[in-house]
Write a protein that holds these residues in place. Sequence first.
Motif, short mmCIF file in Angstrom:
data_model
loop_
_atom_site.label_atom_id
_atom_site.label_comp_id
_atom_site.label_asym_id
_atom_site.label_seq_id
_atom_site.Cartn_x
_atom_site.Cartn_y
_atom_site.Cartn_z
N LEU A 1 0.81 -1.22 0.00
CA LEU A 1 0.00 0.00 0.00
C LEU A 1 0.84 1.27 0.00
CD1 LEU A 1 -2.72 1.42 -0.05
CD2 LEU A 1 -2.82 1.15 2.44
N GLN B 1 0.62 4.07 -2.89
CA GLN B 1 0.23 5.45 -2.58
C GLN B 1 1.27 6.44 -3.11
OE1 GLN B 1 -0.29 4.75 1.66
NE2 GLN B 1 -2.47 5.20 1.48
N GLN C 1 0.80 9.32 -6.04
CA GLN C 1 1.11 10.73 -5.80
C GLN C 1 2.04 11.31 -6.87
OE1 GLN C 1 -0.08 12.97 -3.57
NE2 GLN C 1 -1.55 11.36 -3.13
N ARG D 1 -3.95 8.35 -12.55
CA ARG D 1 -3.85 7.56 -11.32
C ARG D 1 -4.73 6.31 -11.32
NH1 ARG D 1 -3.41 12.16 -6.57
NH2 ARG D 1 -1.64 13.24 -7.53
N MET E 1 -4.61 -0.56 -5.68
CA MET E 1 -4.93 -0.45 -4.25
C MET E 1 -6.20 -1.23 -3.93
SD MET E 1 -4.17 3.48 -3.25
CE MET E 1 -2.98 4.36 -4.21
N ALA F 1 -6.21 -0.18 2.56
CA ALA F 1 -6.32 0.27 1.16
C ALA F 1 -7.74 0.69 0.83
CB ALA F 1 -5.87 -0.86 0.22
N HIS G 1 -8.45 4.01 2.48
CA HIS G 1 -7.78 5.09 1.76
C HIS G 1 -8.61 5.51 0.54
CE1 HIS G 1 -4.67 7.54 -0.06
NE2 HIS G 1 -4.76 6.82 -1.15
#
Length: 153
Positions: free
Chosen positions: A64, A68, A72, A79, A86, A94, A97
């Motif tokens: 994870l 992440q 980013q 993305r 994820m 995950a 998030h």
Amino acid sequence: PLLRYKLRIGDEAGEVMLECCAALLSLAPRRALPVLAQVLEQADDARSEAAALALGQSRHEDALPLLQAFAQRRPVPDRRVALVAMAMLRSPAAISHLVDLVATAPLSLATQAVRALAVHRYDAALLARVREAAQVRDEAALLGECEEAFAGR
């Protein structure tokens, strides 16, 4: 060593890269994570996306943070693969998030998170969480996306 070499030289077929990443993870998960973290940082989209998907398939608990960070570094429109990876992890962290992104991220990113979470469209409890997160924003477009993405339920 041969798998790492293949990851370095690449392959035109994304499926080959995905299988190399997955094989590396299955043979030596702890040693593969730093190698795949390096692949995620490469500018080669095919390799980095293959590594992201392999990490998602692995369901490895340490994947994870790598995913992440990968997300980013990507522009918001790009993305999607990171978010799907994820969701594939299926870990509570995950999923939380991604649900948080639905509730708080810019609309385009929140929409991508909804679409990523839709891989679990048959999970009624998750659908309720996603709907709740979308309703917090009070955006009709996001609520519509939620209903559409989870429609196959």
